[in-house]
Design a protein around this motif. Sequence first.
Motif, PDB file in Angstrom:
ATOM      1  N   MET A   1       0.833  -1.175   0.000  1.00  0.00           N
ATOM      2  CA  MET A   1       0.000   0.000   0.000  1.00  0.00           C
ATOM      3  C   MET A   1       0.883   1.245   0.000  1.00  0.00           C
ATOM      4  O   MET A   1       1.817   1.334   0.776  1.00  0.00           O
ATOM      5  N   ILE A   2       0.578   2.178  -0.854  1.00  0.00           N
ATOM      6  CA  ILE A   2       1.333   3.420  -0.965  1.00  0.00           C
ATOM      7  C   ILE A   2       0.498   4.533  -0.320  1.00  0.00           C
ATOM      8  O   ILE A   2      -0.628   4.787  -0.742  1.00  0.00           O
ATOM      9  N   PRO A   3       1.047   5.203   0.716  1.00  0.00           N
ATOM     10  CA  PRO A   3       0.272   6.278   1.354  1.00  0.00           C
ATOM     11  C   PRO A   3       0.158   7.500   0.449  1.00  0.00           C
ATOM     12  O   PRO A   3       1.006   7.723  -0.416  1.00  0.00           O
ATOM     13  N   PRO A   4      -0.868   8.309   0.639  1.00  0.00           N
ATOM     14  CA  PRO A   4      -1.020   9.527  -0.165  1.00  0.00           C
ATOM     15  C   PRO A   4       0.043  10.557   0.206  1.00  0.00           C
ATOM     16  O   PRO A   4       0.661  10.476   1.269  1.00  0.00           O
ATOM     17  N   SER A   5       0.246  11.538  -0.654  1.00  0.00           N
ATOM     18  CA  SER A   5       1.185  12.618  -0.378  1.00  0.00           C
ATOM     19  C   SER A   5       0.747  13.351   0.885  1.00  0.00           C
ATOM     20  O   SER A   5      -0.435  13.470   1.174  1.00  0.00           O
ATOM     21  N   SER A   6       1.743  13.837   1.629  1.00  0.00           N
ATOM     22  CA  SER A   6       1.424  14.562   2.852  1.00  0.00           C
ATOM     23  C   SER A   6       2.445  15.667   3.081  1.00  0.00           C
ATOM     24  O   SER A   6       3.578  15.588   2.612  1.00  0.00           O
ATOM     25  N   ASP A   7       2.026  16.706   3.801  1.00  0.00           N
ATOM     26  CA  ASP A   7       2.908  17.802   4.163  1.00  0.00           C
ATOM     27  C   ASP A   7       3.496  17.517   5.537  1.00  0.00           C
ATOM     28  O   ASP A   7       2.770  17.211   6.482  1.00  0.00           O
ATOM     29  N   ALA A   8       4.821  17.598   5.630  1.00  0.00           N
ATOM     30  CA  ALA A   8       5.513  17.353   6.892  1.00  0.00           C
ATOM     31  C   ALA A   8       5.693  18.664   7.647  1.00  0.00           C
ATOM     32  O   ALA A   8       5.739  19.739   7.049  1.00  0.00           O
ATOM     33  N   PHE A   9       5.822  18.579   8.973  1.00  0.00           N
ATOM     34  CA  PHE A   9       5.961  19.780   9.793  1.00  0.00           C
ATOM     35  C   PHE A   9       7.244  20.548   9.511  1.00  0.00           C
ATOM     36  O   PHE A   9       7.351  21.720   9.834  1.00  0.00           O
ATOM     37  N   ARG A  10       8.207  19.936   8.873  1.00  0.00           N
ATOM     38  CA  ARG A  10       9.484  20.596   8.605  1.00  0.00           C
ATOM     39  C   ARG A  10       9.495  21.384   7.292  1.00  0.00           C
ATOM     40  O   ARG A  10      10.518  21.805   6.809  1.00  0.00           O
ATOM     41  N   GLY A  11       8.317  21.576   6.702  1.00  0.00           N
ATOM     42  CA  GLY A  11       8.195  22.414   5.515  1.00  0.00           C
ATOM     43  C   GLY A  11       8.365  21.686   4.196  1.00  0.00           C
ATOM     44  O   GLY A  11       8.687  22.296   3.190  1.00  0.00           O
ATOM     45  N   GLU A  12       8.144  20.383   4.190  1.00  0.00           N
ATOM     46  CA  GLU A  12       8.295  19.592   2.965  1.00  0.00           C
ATOM     47  C   GLU A  12       7.036  18.776   2.689  1.00  0.00           C
ATOM     48  O   GLU A  12       6.312  18.418   3.602  1.00  0.00           O
ATOM     49  N   ARG A  13       6.812  18.483   1.421  1.00  0.00           N
ATOM     50  CA  ARG A  13       5.742  17.569   1.005  1.00  0.00           C
ATOM     51  C   ARG A  13       6.409  16.258   0.628  1.00  0.00           C
ATOM     52  O   ARG A  13       7.383  16.230  -0.123  1.00  0.00           O
ATOM     53  N   GLU A  14       5.888  15.167   1.147  1.00  0.00           N
ATOM     54  CA  GLU A  14       6.459  13.845   0.888  1.00  0.00           C
ATOM     55  C   GLU A  14       5.485  12.998   0.092  1.00  0.00           C
ATOM     56  O   GLU A  14       4.285  13.003   0.363  1.00  0.00           O
ATOM     57  N   SER A  15       6.002  12.274  -0.882  1.00  0.00           N
ATOM     58  CA  SER A  15       5.187  11.368  -1.692  1.00  0.00           C
ATOM     59  C   SER A  15       5.934  10.060  -1.882  1.00  0.00           C
ATOM     60  O   SER A  15       7.162  10.028  -1.893  1.00  0.00           O
ATOM     61  N   ARG A  16       5.199   9.003  -2.030  1.00  0.00           N
ATOM     62  CA  ARG A  16       5.782   7.698  -2.331  1.00  0.00           C
ATOM     63  C   ARG A  16       5.057   7.155  -3.556  1.00  0.00           C
ATOM     64  O   ARG A  16       3.872   7.394  -3.749  1.00  0.00           O
ATOM     65  N   LEU A  17       5.795   6.433  -4.376  1.00  0.00           N
ATOM     66  CA  LEU A  17       5.182   5.832  -5.552  1.00  0.00           C
ATOM     67  C   LEU A  17       5.834   4.497  -5.839  1.00  0.00           C
ATOM     68  O   LEU A  17       6.875   4.165  -5.292  1.00  0.00           O
ATOM     69  N   LEU A  18       5.191   3.736  -6.675  1.00  0.00           N
ATOM     70  CA  LEU A  18       5.670   2.421  -7.079  1.00  0.00           C
ATOM     71  C   LEU A  18       6.028   2.514  -8.554  1.00  0.00           C
ATOM     72  O   LEU A  18       5.176   2.843  -9.386  1.00  0.00           O
ATOM     73  N   ASP A  19       7.290   2.247  -8.904  1.00  0.00           N
ATOM     74  CA  ASP A  19       7.694   2.364 -10.306  1.00  0.00           C
ATOM     75  C   ASP A  19       7.279   1.115 -11.091  1.00  0.00           C
ATOM     76  O   ASP A  19       6.805   0.139 -10.510  1.00  0.00           O
ATOM     77  N   PRO A  20       7.411   1.134 -12.420  1.00  0.00           N
ATOM     78  CA  PRO A  20       6.951   0.004 -13.238  1.00  0.00           C
ATOM     79  C   PRO A  20       7.632  -1.330 -12.907  1.00  0.00           C
ATOM     80  O   PRO A  20       7.087  -2.393 -13.201  1.00  0.00           O
TER      81      PRO A  20
END
Length: 51
Positions: A1-20
């Motif tokens: 399961m890949i979590p949705p993008s989220s904004d971190a408290f340190r001022g960054e947006r994090e995303s995870r994805l699954l490549d081909p």
Amino acid sequence: MIPPSSDAFRGERESRLLDPLGRRRGLTQRLRDVPLAELQELPTEAFCLTR
């Protein structure tokens, strides 16, 4: 399961994805520069920690 993008408290947006090929990848985008004083306070508020 890949979590949705989220904004971190340190001022960054994090995303995870699954490549081909089935490997998990992480991406980070800086949204803003967070001053040091604010960085020291934010984890306490984010995780409900007391000093």
